[in-house]
Design an enzyme around this catalytic site. Sequence first.
Site, PDB file in Angstrom:
ATOM      1  N   LYS A  74       6.641 -10.981   0.374  1.00 20.61           N
ATOM      2  CA  LYS A  74       5.392 -10.350   1.662  1.00 20.61           C
ATOM      3  C   LYS A  74       4.440 -10.377   1.525  1.00 20.61           C
ATOM      4  O   LYS A  74       3.761  -9.865  -0.068  1.00 20.61           O
ATOM      5  CB  LYS A  74       6.327  -9.624   2.094  1.00 20.61           C
ATOM      6  CG  LYS A  74       5.600  -8.849   3.455  1.00 20.61           C
ATOM      7  CD  LYS A  74       6.212  -8.070   4.200  1.00 20.61           C
ATOM      8  CE  LYS A  74       5.402  -6.993   5.215  1.00 20.61           C
ATOM      9  NZ  LYS A  74       5.666  -5.680   5.494  1.00 20.61           N
ATOM     10  N   SER A 169       7.626  -5.621  10.649  1.00 22.83           N
ATOM     11  CA  SER A 169       5.660  -7.104  10.451  1.00 22.83           C
ATOM     12  C   SER A 169       6.180  -7.660   9.538  1.00 22.83           C
ATOM     13  O   SER A 169       5.267  -8.945   8.610  1.00 22.83           O
ATOM     14  CB  SER A 169       5.294  -5.655   9.649  1.00 22.83           C
ATOM     15  OG  SER A 169       5.541  -5.573   8.665  1.00 22.83           O
ATOM     16  N   SER A 193       9.929  -1.861   9.524  1.00 21.91           N
ATOM     17  CA  SER A 193       9.307  -3.633   9.123  1.00 21.91           C
ATOM     18  C   SER A 193      10.321  -4.996   8.095  1.00 21.91           C
ATOM     19  O   SER A 193      10.211  -6.134   8.411  1.00 21.91           O
ATOM     20  CB  SER A 193       8.488  -3.476   8.639  1.00 21.91           C
ATOM     21  OG  SER A 193       7.023  -3.723   9.417  1.00 21.91           O
TER      22      SER A 193
END
Lengths: 526, 516
Positions: A74, A169, A193
């Site tokens: 990420k 996310s 997330s």
Amino acid sequence: MGSLLRVSAALKQGQITPTELCQKCLSLIKKTKFLNAYITVSEEVALKQAEESEKRYKNGQSLGDLDGIPIAVKDNFSTSGIETTCASNMLKGYVPPYNATVVQKLLDQGALLMGKTNLDEFAMGSGSTDGVFGPVKNPWSYSKQYREKRKQNPHSESGDSDWLITGGSSGGSAAAVSAFTCYAALGSDTGGSTRNPAAHCGLVGFKPSYGLVSRHGLIPLVNSMDVPGILTRCVDDAAMVLGVLAGHDPKDSTTVHDPINKPLVLSSLADVSKLCIGIPKEYLVPELSSEIQSLWSRAADLFESEGAKVIEVSLPHTSYSIVCYHVLCTSEVASNMARFDGLQYGHRCDIDVSTEAMYAATRREGFNDVVRGRILSGNFFLLKENYENYFVKAQKVRRLIANDFVNAFNSGVDVLLTPTTLSEAVPYLEFIKEDNRTRSAQDDIFTQAVNMAGLPAVSIPIALSNQGLPIGLQFIGRAFYDQQLLTVAKWFEKQVQFPVIQLQELMDDCSAILENEKLASVSLKQ
Amino acid sequence: MAAPMLRWGCRGRRWALAWVDGGSCHRRGAPTGSTSNRIRGQSSLAQQPLRTAQKPRKGEHKWAAVVGLEIHAQISSNSKLFSGSQVRFSAPPNSLVSFFDASLPGTLPVLNRRCVEAAVMTGLALNCHINKKSLFDRKHYFYADLPAGYQITQQRLPIAVNGSLTYGISAGKERGQVIPKTVRVKQIQLEQDSGKSLHDDLRSQTLVDLNRAEGQLRVDANVSVHHPGEPLGVRTEVKNLNSLRFLAKAIDYEIQRQISELENGGEILNETRSFHEKLGCTVSMRDKEAKQDYRFMPEPNLPPLLLYDATSLPTDADPQQVINIDQIREMLPELPSVTRERLVQQYGMLPEHSFTLLNEVGLLEFFQNVIKETRAEPKKVTSWVLNIFLGYLKQENLAVSESPVTPSALAELLDLLDSRTISSSAAKQVFEELWKREGKTPGQIVSEKQLELMQDRGALEQFCYSVMKDHPQVVMDVKKGNPRAINKLIGLVRKATLNRADPAVIKEILEKQLSL
């Protein structure tokens, strides 16, 4: 080719080389570029790493299960020499001079870094729709399973306009794993997330206990809740990666000293008769889709029918979790974002009238509305006159929420079983009808309290919805009982036999890779 | 930034100064602190008589000043409080900056064990209660030399609290009289230092040095005045005082300014002021930072700092992971007050001398080494070390460690003096020779320069006889009963012997020869 451990075995047996594997993943990344899963594809880095890995295999000096395995990270984890943006204008062009500890640990094991994945700006969101690089598309939007169901539905529109969100996310990481562009990905999990997009993308999404895995190099959202998360296609893979990542880091004082057993190999539970599964009654909310509710209840039945004790438990402070989180999260955000002032790194505006004017314009230009809104709220809560009424109260509520879990576990429960999300993934156009704050508040409802309490939790895909979309359920364990939690999850995973995503139409020339994925699609729904 | 700092203070609650008479400020002509044109205004005001005509009646308008100090002291450690980068004086700017010091995103603070030990030791030395659990907080403000936008400090639950320091001041009428005083210490906290801004007004730019390993002491003084028995007055904070002299001056000035302001019907603003070193006055900083809300928040990346003592130490604790207060207590050296008391008792020196011995680094050790090796009286040693030795050091601005004269050499010299081998003026001459670093011992110098006192009584008698013969007028004066005249004769004899005669012996011979 499905799971990390299977491809790892193939590498060890020489059925495929790291370079071939890397190139196949790179080719898939290109084919699925429209998913917007990656912000940066580190092709050269990955190929070089593959080359080195290949040498090691040739010399019989493989570093282990992760050697030669394509992974994605990420874009809020610092990667040395590779741009790290947090999907924000503020950090466009920022190239960290160091690797996050978790990234370094993966690289030390020979993993190939395919790239940096998309997210909501600074991980603030639950859709992966609010980053400066645009929203991430859920690979299941293009799956055979979903397409076929949509054809049956006379109301559904044709074309691409109703593609689905990944959740967030860590949506980029979820899409990257789901679309077979890598075998594992790092997400981050502050309020769900990692688990939320895992549920929407049909993956295993694991949030370790707070303090088990280093946060050093993870650009923080809420330091006291952030945990690096792991997204994989099966529980064993997640456990393997956890084994690599877990342990005390001298650079992160909040990591614990007592390491878990490593390497982390999960035993196969022969039976669950000694297990006690808790069903928190407060998690049965009106907004929960009936489909998920019924799957949740079937899952509980499955445990019971296999001999486990299944009891209802109460987590009475659950309903305060969202508002409590809002205060704590925005306060830490206000503090953590203070360093982005345009002076040393990242974006800087052109205004140079005064330092203050430069700060103001830089931050206005650099942050999106969501980030600015949270900074504003957080600073309000931290004002001297408000601190006691908001921040301190929220901390007290947080303690009550954490104690709810302690009480549940002390009553003899081993693992809690809950939904991960209220519904399956929704189309983007549907999702953006509500603002980020509303969405985050809704979507984190089952996942957030876990972060407040620092517990390990994992979302496991259980079945496809009537629409042909994945649904996940969440298991929550005692703090630092990550291994036990994953062992239970593994047993469950085996029972439900979640179907593999069928992306043949999308990537027809990659079908050879996907051929091997034909697992029996036995689901609880049958 | 991030040079580790110890901060201790006693904000606003410490009675530190004596009563200040309202009248006394008139004599000093304190300025009123007009804020526009403040520099010019201050200097001109200083020459003006005070505008107020109301002289307080005797016994009225007594003012009391309340002073609290926030003392920023740099911990002597190899690395910074929260990062592994070095601390080194006068290193090139930004050469000692880790990723954490530069506040790169994702970096985390790691507490330096040495700094915690230093804080505990300081707390013990200042009679503090050591908190076995203390916490770190973030203090927020935007400033170019604060790259994280916050400073990590210990605001709510610091490492040590409620201490005191007893000291003495020489203020009595009699020489050597010391009045004991006690200040209360509110708290000691570990605090990350900010960076250092260098303002280049010419090019209107600010340069930032994140090393921040300079300025070992910085004091902020909070000052207010009030009438005893009434509530405390509004306080001002004079920031960034970097020497004790300026600290004292700034406090004195601020007290007088506030009294003058109030007596003229003005009011004191709760504001931040700075001390203008050249003009010797304080001026309002007019700083936007001064009144801001620091939005304190717990530092989430540092767990509570736990300390242990012998009773609470877990049996399975890894010594590398825990800090034992009792162990640090044992390492505590003799505290200065105890040392001073001992010196006064043991050597009969004046309390003020004991202060001087301790105030100069290495001087006490030098003194004790001389004492060890010489037969001379401790008082003699004290006098030589404090007057002559220290005088030479000061003259050349040398540290004790840089002295050309070793304790052994001084001890040998004092032995020669003690055995009356040389006179005290000859001893001073020998000392001056020793200072030249020519590698000679006092004995060698004495014999080379023939500085020994004459031991031959016959020869001395001959000198005395000659002097008396050459100075009949002086002899007459002596005989007439002028008591000073004999000293003149003694001087003349000494001169004749090239200062090698013992004046006491000369006097005895002269008196005998003059049949006094």
